[in-house]
Scaffold this motif. Structure first.
Motif, PDB file in Angstrom:
ATOM      1  N   ARG A  32       4.166  -2.700   9.134  1.00 51.37           N
ATOM      2  CA  ARG A  32       4.339  -1.272   9.440  1.00 51.37           C
ATOM      3  C   ARG A  32       5.614  -1.022  10.233  1.00 51.37           C
ATOM      4  O   ARG A  32       6.309  -0.023  10.016  1.00 51.37           O
ATOM      5  CB  ARG A  32       3.129  -0.745  10.197  1.00 51.37           C
ATOM      6  N   GLN A  33       5.932  -1.913  11.147  1.00 47.46           N
ATOM      7  CA  GLN A  33       7.140  -1.745  11.947  1.00 47.46           C
ATOM      8  C   GLN A  33       8.394  -1.942  11.099  1.00 47.46           C
ATOM      9  O   GLN A  33       9.399  -1.267  11.309  1.00 47.46           O
ATOM     10  CB  GLN A  33       7.125  -2.718  13.124  1.00 47.46           C
ATOM     11  N   VAL A  34       8.331  -2.847  10.140  1.00 51.31           N
ATOM     12  CA  VAL A  34       9.469  -3.075   9.249  1.00 51.31           C
ATOM     13  C   VAL A  34       9.777  -1.806   8.452  1.00 51.31           C
ATOM     14  O   VAL A  34      10.942  -1.471   8.243  1.00 51.31           O
ATOM     15  CB  VAL A  34       9.222  -4.291   8.323  1.00 51.31           C
ATOM     16  N   SER A  35       8.758  -1.080   8.047  1.00 50.91           N
ATOM     17  CA  SER A  35       8.987   0.179   7.319  1.00 50.91           C
ATOM     18  C   SER A  35       9.824   1.143   8.155  1.00 50.91           C
ATOM     19  O   SER A  35      10.764   1.760   7.648  1.00 50.91           O
ATOM     20  CB  SER A  35       7.657   0.840   6.959  1.00 50.91           C
ATOM     21  N   THR A  36       9.504   1.260   9.436  1.00 51.46           N
ATOM     22  CA  THR A  36      10.271   2.122  10.330  1.00 51.46           C
ATOM     23  C   THR A  36      11.682   1.585  10.527  1.00 51.46           C
ATOM     24  O   THR A  36      12.660   2.338  10.520  1.00 51.46           O
ATOM     25  CB  THR A  36       9.557   2.253  11.693  1.00 51.46           C
ATOM     26  N   GLN A  78      12.628  -6.000   3.202  1.00 50.21           N
ATOM     27  CA  GLN A  78      11.933  -5.738   1.944  1.00 50.21           C
ATOM     28  C   GLN A  78      11.075  -6.929   1.541  1.00 50.21           C
ATOM     29  O   GLN A  78       9.971  -6.758   1.020  1.00 50.21           O
ATOM     30  CB  GLN A  78      12.931  -5.397   0.833  1.00 50.21           C
ATOM     31  N   ALA A  79      11.538  -8.143   1.815  1.00 45.45           N
ATOM     32  CA  ALA A  79      10.735  -9.342   1.533  1.00 45.45           C
ATOM     33  C   ALA A  79       9.437  -9.318   2.334  1.00 45.45           C
ATOM     34  O   ALA A  79       8.374  -9.696   1.816  1.00 45.45           O
ATOM     35  CB  ALA A  79      11.543 -10.601   1.846  1.00 45.45           C
ATOM     36  N   VAL A  80       9.507  -8.859   3.581  1.00 47.74           N
ATOM     37  CA  VAL A  80       8.299  -8.745   4.405  1.00 47.74           C
ATOM     38  C   VAL A  80       7.347  -7.728   3.788  1.00 47.74           C
ATOM     39  O   VAL A  80       6.141  -7.956   3.706  1.00 47.74           O
ATOM     40  CB  VAL A  80       8.655  -8.363   5.859  1.00 47.74           C
ATOM     41  N   LEU A  81       7.879  -6.612   3.332  1.00 44.26           N
ATOM     42  CA  LEU A  81       7.034  -5.581   2.727  1.00 44.26           C
ATOM     43  C   LEU A  81       6.410  -6.049   1.420  1.00 44.26           C
ATOM     44  O   LEU A  81       5.289  -5.648   1.090  1.00 44.26           O
ATOM     45  CB  LEU A  81       7.848  -4.308   2.484  1.00 44.26           C
ATOM     46  N   ASP A  82       7.113  -6.906   0.700  1.00 35.63           N
ATOM     47  CA  ASP A  82       6.635  -7.367  -0.603  1.00 35.63           C
ATOM     48  C   ASP A  82       5.635  -8.517  -0.522  1.00 35.63           C
ATOM     49  O   ASP A  82       4.919  -8.772  -1.488  1.00 35.63           O
ATOM     50  CB  ASP A  82       7.813  -7.807  -1.481  1.00 35.63           C
ATOM     51  N   GLY A  83       5.609  -9.222   0.601  1.00 37.18           N
ATOM     52  CA  GLY A  83       4.758 -10.396   0.702  1.00 37.18           C
ATOM     53  C   GLY A  83       3.650 -10.223   1.719  1.00 37.18           C
ATOM     54  O   GLY A  83       3.855  -9.627   2.773  1.00 37.18           O
ATOM     55  N   VAL A 125      12.449 -14.438   8.324  1.00 31.53           N
ATOM     56  CA  VAL A 125      11.138 -14.029   7.829  1.00 31.53           C
ATOM     57  C   VAL A 125      10.228 -15.226   8.038  1.00 31.53           C
ATOM     58  O   VAL A 125      10.558 -16.342   7.622  1.00 31.53           O
ATOM     59  CB  VAL A 125      11.175 -13.650   6.329  1.00 31.53           C
ATOM     60  N   ARG A 126       9.095 -14.991   8.705  1.00 30.54           N
ATOM     61  CA  ARG A 126       8.122 -16.065   8.936  1.00 30.54           C
ATOM     62  C   ARG A 126       6.753 -15.623   8.449  1.00 30.54           C
ATOM     63  O   ARG A 126       6.430 -14.440   8.459  1.00 30.54           O
ATOM     64  CB  ARG A 126       8.032 -16.401  10.424  1.00 30.54           C
ATOM     65  N   ASP A 127       5.966 -16.625   8.064  1.00 34.99           N
ATOM     66  CA  ASP A 127       4.598 -16.312   7.663  1.00 34.99           C
ATOM     67  C   ASP A 127       3.709 -16.238   8.900  1.00 34.99           C
ATOM     68  O   ASP A 127       4.158 -16.447  10.027  1.00 34.99           O
ATOM     69  CB  ASP A 127       4.076 -17.287   6.615  1.00 34.99           C
ATOM     70  N   GLU A 128       2.443 -15.953   8.682  1.00 42.80           N
ATOM     71  CA  GLU A 128       1.520 -15.760   9.810  1.00 42.80           C
ATOM     72  C   GLU A 128       1.299 -17.019  10.635  1.00 42.80           C
ATOM     73  O   GLU A 128       0.811 -16.952  11.760  1.00 42.80           O
ATOM     74  CB  GLU A 128       0.197 -15.195   9.314  1.00 42.80           C
TER      75      GLU A 128
END
Length: 105
Positions: free
Chosen positions: A60-64, A90-95, A14-17
C-alpha cells in the motif's frame, strides 16, 4: 555521533517477507539538501527517508510512493534512480509478499 558531512547514499532493494533480496537498484541516491528538505505533507513517503536508517514500504505504501515520484521537484532524484524506484516499486505491486527497502548507510 553520525557524520553527515561525508557523501551518504541510499540504496534500494526488493525483498520478500523473509528478507531475501529479490532485486536491487543499480544506482543509489545521494542524500542531500533537496531530498532532506522535501515537505513531508506533500511527499509523505520520500519525505520520511533518513540517510542513516533503513525504510521499508509495503504494498500500500509503494502505491503512494509511485504517485510521488513524477511530482518530485527537479534534482531530488536522478532520472536513473527515479526509473528504478518506479520499476522496483511496480515489481512489489506485482508480486505477493514483497517489500521495497530503502537502505541508508
Amino acid at each position: 555521533m553520525i557524520n553527515l558531512q561525508r557523501e551518504t547514499k541510499i540504496n534500494l532493494q526488493v525483498r520478500d517477507e523473509n528478507g531475501a533480496i529479490e532485486d536491487r537498484a543499480k544506482h543509489g541516491v545521494v542524500w542531500g539538501p533537496r531530498l532532506a528538505g522535501l515537505d513531508q505533507s506533500v511527499f509523505p513517503m520520500l519525505g520520511h527517508l533518513l540517510p542513516y536508517a533503513d525504510t521499508v514500504f509495503n504494498h500500500r505504501q509503494v502505491s503512494t510512493l509511485l504517485e510521488e515520484v513524477p511530482r518530485l521537484p527537479a534534482g531530488v532524484l536522478t532520472d536513473e534512480f527515479a526509473r528504478e524506484v518506479i520499476e522496483l516499486g511496480q515489481a512489489v505491486l506485482d508480486g505477493p509478499g514483497l517489500y521495497l527497502w530503502f537502505l541508508g548507510d
